[in-house]
Design an enzyme around this catalytic site. Sequence first.
Site, PDB file in Angstrom:
ATOM      1  CG  ASN A  86      58.662  26.153  42.914  1.00 26.19           C
ATOM      2  OD1 ASN A  86      57.479  26.305  43.185  1.00 26.19           O
ATOM      3  ND2 ASN A  86      59.629  26.767  43.574  1.00 26.19           N
ATOM      4  CG  HIS A  89      56.758  24.831  48.022  1.00 26.79           C
ATOM      5  ND1 HIS A  89      55.992  24.836  46.874  1.00 26.79           N
ATOM      6  CD2 HIS A  89      57.849  25.603  47.752  1.00 26.79           C
ATOM      7  CE1 HIS A  89      56.592  25.588  45.970  1.00 26.79           C
ATOM      8  NE2 HIS A  89      57.723  26.061  46.471  1.00 26.79           N
ATOM      9  CB  CYS A 140      56.155  28.812  47.429  1.00 29.44           C
ATOM     10  SG  CYS A 140      57.122  29.338  46.018  1.00 29.44           S
TER      11      CYS A 140
HETATM   12  C1  LIG Z   1      68.672  27.008  42.165  1.00 26.31           C
HETATM   13  C2  LIG Z   1      69.377  25.753  42.672  1.00 26.31           C
HETATM   14  C3  LIG Z   1      68.773  24.549  41.966  1.00 26.31           C
HETATM   15  C4  LIG Z   1      70.831  25.840  42.291  1.00 26.31           C
HETATM   16  O1  LIG Z   1      71.502  24.680  42.762  1.00 26.31           O
HETATM   17  P1  LIG Z   1      72.896  24.812  43.541  1.00 26.31           P
HETATM   18  O2  LIG Z   1      73.325  23.454  43.802  1.00 26.31           O
HETATM   19  O3  LIG Z   1      72.619  25.737  44.711  1.00 26.31           O
HETATM   20  O4  LIG Z   1      73.774  25.468  42.451  1.00 26.31           O
HETATM   21  P2  LIG Z   1      74.575  26.859  42.510  1.00 26.31           P
HETATM   22  O5  LIG Z   1      73.610  28.006  42.437  1.00 26.31           O
HETATM   23  O6  LIG Z   1      75.541  26.809  43.656  1.00 26.31           O
HETATM   24  O7  LIG Z   1      75.350  26.781  41.156  1.00 26.31           O
HETATM   25  C5  LIG Z   1      76.349  25.794  40.939  1.00 26.31           C
HETATM   26  C6  LIG Z   1      76.846  25.935  39.528  1.00 26.31           C
HETATM   27  O8  LIG Z   1      75.817  25.468  38.624  1.00 26.31           O
HETATM   28  C7  LIG Z   1      75.581  26.465  37.633  1.00 26.31           C
HETATM   29  N1  LIG Z   1      74.188  26.394  37.229  1.00 26.31           N
HETATM   30  C8  LIG Z   1      73.131  27.049  37.765  1.00 26.31           C
HETATM   31  N2  LIG Z   1      72.024  26.706  37.104  1.00 26.31           N
HETATM   32  C9  LIG Z   1      72.378  25.815  36.154  1.00 26.31           C
HETATM   33  C10 LIG Z   1      71.674  25.101  35.181  1.00 26.31           C
HETATM   34  N3  LIG Z   1      70.360  25.211  35.024  1.00 26.31           N
HETATM   35  N4  LIG Z   1      72.369  24.257  34.378  1.00 26.31           N
HETATM   36  C11 LIG Z   1      73.689  24.117  34.511  1.00 26.31           C
HETATM   37  N5  LIG Z   1      74.426  24.756  35.422  1.00 26.31           N
HETATM   38  C12 LIG Z   1      73.762  25.604  36.238  1.00 26.31           C
HETATM   39  C13 LIG Z   1      75.954  27.775  38.301  1.00 26.31           C
HETATM   40  O9  LIG Z   1      76.231  28.748  37.337  1.00 26.31           O
HETATM   41  C14 LIG Z   1      77.152  27.368  39.106  1.00 26.31           C
HETATM   42  O10 LIG Z   1      78.262  27.331  38.252  1.00 26.31           O
HETATM   43  P3  LIG Z   1      79.716  27.780  38.780  1.00 26.31           P
HETATM   44  O11 LIG Z   1      80.037  26.846  39.902  1.00 26.31           O
HETATM   45  O12 LIG Z   1      80.553  27.631  37.573  1.00 26.31           O
HETATM   46  O13 LIG Z   1      79.537  29.204  39.236  1.00 26.31           O
HETATM   47  C15 LIG Z   1      69.234  25.602  44.200  1.00 26.31           C
HETATM   48  O14 LIG Z   1      70.026  26.557  44.858  1.00 26.31           O
HETATM   49  C16 LIG Z   1      67.817  25.767  44.668  1.00 26.31           C
HETATM   50  O15 LIG Z   1      66.955  24.970  44.358  1.00 26.31           O
HETATM   51  N6  LIG Z   1      67.561  26.776  45.492  1.00 26.31           N
HETATM   52  C17 LIG Z   1      66.252  27.023  46.011  1.00 26.31           C
HETATM   53  C18 LIG Z   1      65.435  27.651  44.946  1.00 26.31           C
HETATM   54  C19 LIG Z   1      63.997  27.678  45.275  1.00 26.31           C
HETATM   55  O16 LIG Z   1      63.466  26.719  45.734  1.00 26.31           O
HETATM   56  N7  LIG Z   1      63.342  28.789  45.000  1.00 26.31           N
HETATM   57  C20 LIG Z   1      61.961  28.919  45.186  1.00 26.31           C
HETATM   58  C21 LIG Z   1      61.661  29.029  46.629  1.00 26.31           C
HETATM   59  S1  LIG Z   1      60.098  28.446  46.911  1.00 26.31           S
END
Ligand SMILES: CC(C)(COP(=O)(O)OP(=O)(O)OC[C@H]1O[C@@H](n2cnc3c(N)ncnc32)[C@H](O)[C@@H]1OP(=O)(O)O)[C@@H](O)C(=O)NCCC(=O)NCCS
Length: 328
Positions: free
Chosen positions: A285, A255, A115
């Site tokens: 993204n 980004h 990214c």
């Molecule tokens: C991926 C992201 C959206 C997840 O959000 P979060 O608030 O961190 O959520 P978590 O990973 O802690 O998951 C929380 C819960 O939601 C669930 N969950 C994850 N994705 C889900 C989805 N698409 N729909 C529903 N539930 C979902 C998980 O399984 C978890 O459930 P649990 O509590 O029963 O285990 C977030 O961490 C993120 O954006 N991270 C950065 C990713 C990124 O930018 N990557 C590219 C870098 S450039």
Amino acid sequence: MANVNAGILGTGHSYPEGILTNADLEKIVDTTDEWITSRTGIKQRRKAGPGEYTSQFAVRAAQEAIERAGIDASQLDLILCATVTPDQILPSTACLIQAQLGAHKAAAMDIVAACSGFLYGLTMANPMIRSGQIKYALVIGAELLTRYVDYTDRATCVLFGDGAGAAVVGPVENDHGILAARIRSDGRYEEQLFAPGGGTKGGFTADTIARGDHFFKMKGNEVFKVAVRSMSEISRDVLCEAGLKTDDVDLFIPHQANQRITDAVANMLNVDSGKVFSNIAQHGNTSSASIPIGLDECVESGRIKKDDVILLAAFGGGFTWGGLVMRW
Ligand SMILES: CC(C)(COP(=O)(O)OP(=O)(O)OC[C@H]1O[C@@H](n2cnc3c(N)ncnc32)[C@H](O)[C@@H]1OP(=O)(O)O)[C@@H](O)C(=O)NCCC(=O)NCCS
């Protein structure tokens, strides 16, 4: 050519017609529009059709940028295409773009910095233009991420979309253009965001494909924390190097990874929310394409005006990150 700065002379962007909405995702994976919207800010993303490939969108974005820069493709000295989703392994996507554009004088290569790739490209073109080694560079961010997304993994498949953005960089008046730029990396975070298959280490066999080793895998929570910290720190660094304060920034284009990441970085930097660009709701993204798409949307809508101070910051798999401040 002494005492010139390097600045953006023209921008362009392009993306597939196909749209994948949160409602569409609800039908294929265990998720909801409410979860995706509240956790990421994303409502839809573009998704290329089966016959489409990365360089097609890159070329369209590039042609727009070249036209707006008022130059001819034959004047380009360098083409840098940031992508982690190339058309093919060899030759580089940049070379395929070079041929399509008829940029017969240009050196061309890809940048694999996820990214942060577009900021890596601007940062590398900058000293080459300032020193007079080259006059015009074309920097592109182009991705078809949906090809490497596992649509059974709800933690990643809701995030990524397709598109391309491009900028022609060339000499500008010396108090304009790029004022400070920095890029960094830390490969110890390899397994926080990676695709292990398809290379010489993981291999590319029927087994690796069946296991889905070529798909992106991510520890979202960890990525989130490092992204916020790295983008905030490097933004402060480039502002300091340029002798500017946060208040001097007219527009911040981070980004587009997650609206909560954007909000947290803006909050840490104390940038007024009205100065923070976001198109994540429409595009998700798009990795290296997200900043150049954002830049071009701001140019098209008149949100960028001459003399504006623009701050860019990116973070991606590797990890890689970068910051850049310029006067338009
Ligand atoms: C991926 C992201 C959206 C997840 O959000 P979060 O608030 O961190 O959520 P978590 O990973 O802690 O998951 C929380 C819960 O939601 C669930 N969950 C994850 N994705 C889900 C989805 N698409 N729909 C529903 N539930 C979902 C998980 O399984 C978890 O459930 P649990 O509590 O029963 O285990 C977030 O961490 C993120 O954006 N991270 C950065 C990713 C990124 O930018 N990557 C590219 C870098 S450039």
